[in-house]
Design an enzyme around this catalytic site. Structure first.
Site, PDB file in Angstrom:
ATOM      1  CE1 TYR A 142      -3.431  -2.710   0.662  1.00 17.28           C
ATOM      2  CE2 TYR A 142      -4.608  -0.725   1.272  1.00 17.28           C
ATOM      3  CZ  TYR A 142      -4.614  -2.056   0.920  1.00 17.28           C
ATOM      4  OH  TYR A 142      -5.803  -2.721   0.832  1.00 17.28           O
ATOM      5  CE  LYS A 191       1.935 -17.915  -2.429  1.00 15.24           C
ATOM      6  NZ  LYS A 191       1.095 -19.134  -2.468  1.00 15.24           N
ATOM      7  CG  ASP A 223      -1.889 -20.462  -0.950  1.00 13.97           C
ATOM      8  OD1 ASP A 223      -1.351 -20.388   0.177  1.00 13.97           O
ATOM      9  OD2 ASP A 223      -1.393 -21.100  -1.898  1.00 13.97           O
ATOM     10  CG  ASP A 247      -8.033  -4.730   1.747  1.00 21.38           C
ATOM     11  OD1 ASP A 247      -9.001  -4.252   2.370  1.00 21.38           O
ATOM     12  OD2 ASP A 247      -7.960  -4.745   0.495  1.00 21.38           O
ATOM     13  CG  ASP A 251     -13.549  -7.098   2.390  1.00 20.50           C
ATOM     14  OD1 ASP A 251     -13.194  -6.361   3.337  1.00 20.50           O
ATOM     15  OD2 ASP A 251     -14.029  -6.663   1.330  1.00 20.50           O
TER      16      ASP A 251
HETATM   17  C1  IPM Z   1     -10.332  -1.204   4.021  1.00 22.25           C
HETATM   18  C2  IPM Z   1     -10.551  -0.650   2.638  1.00 22.25           C
HETATM   19  C3  IPM Z   1      -9.379   0.267   2.294  1.00 22.25           C
HETATM   20  C4  IPM Z   1      -8.122  -0.560   2.355  1.00 22.25           C
HETATM   21  C5  IPM Z   1      -9.497   0.970   0.931  1.00 22.25           C
HETATM   22  C6  IPM Z   1     -10.790   1.738   0.788  1.00 22.25           C
HETATM   23  C7  IPM Z   1      -8.334   1.857   0.660  1.00 22.25           C
HETATM   24  O1  IPM Z   1     -10.727  -1.668   1.720  1.00 22.25           O
HETATM   25  O2  IPM Z   1     -10.220  -0.407   4.971  1.00 22.25           O
HETATM   26  O3  IPM Z   1     -10.284  -2.429   4.151  1.00 22.25           O
HETATM   27  O4  IPM Z   1      -7.791  -1.269   1.392  1.00 22.25           O
HETATM   28  O5  IPM Z   1      -7.448  -0.509   3.387  1.00 22.25           O
HETATM   29 MG    MG Z   2     -10.854  -3.601   2.583  1.00 23.68          MG
END
Ligand code: IPM
Ligand code: MG
Length: 357
Positions: A142, A191, A223, A247, A251
């Protein structure tokens, strides 16, 4: 006690969900005899529209001067075609970095009341799960060197994953300390079979692990981790991983709780001040329709009380009100799905949670 909270409402559903969490904070302050002062600042697309910049200097200064920051979400189709360094998301990375927030805590647990919203087979989640993802937040790909150049096949673009030992050590310590307060188990995700940065990651985690003999530590390739999260989520207690893997996996871990609309996060550095935000995005498709689930932001506010203000009882009260809300069978649109339950609007959810507080 008195605290100054900077509000970064942002874009899309950001303003609605932050306003909802502010109501909950105000009621909590009233109930427990505290004073919270709120000051809004611009960020993301809203800031671009008003000032031409996604992260105005005034916003950074305001956040630095505050006791903590509550953020909604940034981004939306309106700003999608801007160059990378002018996008709303750049502001999010900028503020994380400016506040030195190298730790991102993303808890994911299965609420009993939401077992039916969990997409995993009942036998897989029979015993529930409760994990804490510790995501490194100010390093890795990032923030690494990036650019465009002419390569062997013409135009190419590159991003670089780079971790210093210092960055890995400090996030490792957070993970082990966190595990000590939980089930004393750390799984470090990397990884290392391919990436040099992951090999340094793994070696450094092992070094720090020696200082925590009471905590078990194992490595897992990313993975495999993606697979294990849906195969047996209960095996995870504390997960520590890099910015990008965190990240993606957060999710995934949110989806198995039933909805990404439920997951809060705390971004912390070495100061007491943190930034608290839902892990979901700005959901432009439902913005302004009073449909968004404000629970992730309400739970983020609770994390603020717990981690930055040491107001444990107050945070417990908010968490309990959310539990109760779910146990009573109330659902937001994202959770109702096709269960036949009529979903509550953002304002109705807020009112119910205020009542239960
Ligand atoms: C998160 C989001 C952010 C990230 C984006 C919006 C930059 O996906 O906070 O998980 O990747 O950190
Ligand atoms: Mg995210």
């Amino acid at each position: 006690m008195e605290f100054n909270i900077a509000l970064l409402r942002g874009d899309g559903i950001g303003p609605e969900i932050v306003d909802s969490a502010v109501e909950v904070l105000k009621k909590t302050a009233e109930k427990f005899g505290h004073k919270f002062n709120f000051t809004p600042y611009l960020i993301g697309g809203a800031a671009i529209d008003a000032t031409g910049k996604p992260l105005p200097e005034e916003t950074v200064e305001g956040c630095l001067a505050s006791d903590s920051v509550l953020l909604g979400a940034v981004g939306g189709p309106k700003w999608d075609n801007l160059p990378g360094d002018q996008r709303p998301e750049k502001a999010l990375l900028g503020i994380r970095s400016a506040l030195g927030l190298f730790t991102n805590l993303r808890p994911a647990r299965l609420y009993k009341a939401l077992k039916d919203s969990c997409p995993l087979r009942p036998d897989i989640v029979a015993n529930g799960f409760d994990l804490m993802m510790v995501r490194e937040l100010t390093g890795g790909i990032y923030f690494g060197e990036r650019g465009r150049r002419q390569g062997k096949y013409g135009e190419e673009a590159y991003d670089t994953e780079c971790y210093s030992k210092m960055e890995i050590e400090r996030i490792a310590k957070v993970a082990f300390e966190t595990a000590r307060k939980r089930n004393k188990n750390v799984i470090s995700i990397d990884k290392a079979n391919v990436l040099e940065s992951s090999r340094l990651w793994r070696a450094t985690i092992h070094e720090i692990a020696k200082d925590y003999p009471d905590v078990t530590c194992t490595d897992m390739l990313v993975d495999n981790a993606a697979m294990q999260l849906v195969k047996n989520p209960a095996q995870f207690d504390v997960v520590v991983t890099s910015n990008m893997f965190g990240d993606i996996l957060s999710d995934e871990s949110s989806q198995i709780t039933g909805s990404i609309g439920m997951l809060p996060s705390a971004s912390l550095g070495s100061a007491k001040r943190g930034m608290y935000e839902p892990i979901h995005g700005s959901a432009p498709d439902i913005a302004g329709q009073n449909k968004a689930n404000p629970i992730a932001t309400i739970l983020s506010a609770s994390m603020m009380l717990r981690y930055s203000f040491d107001l444990e009882k107050e945070a417990d009260a908010i968490d309990a009100a959310v539990d109760k809300f779910l146990e009573l069978g109330y659902r937001t649109a994202d959770l109702a799905g096709n269960t036949g339950v009529t979903p509550l609007t953002t304002t109705e959810v807020t009112e119910k949670i205020l009542e239960l507080l």
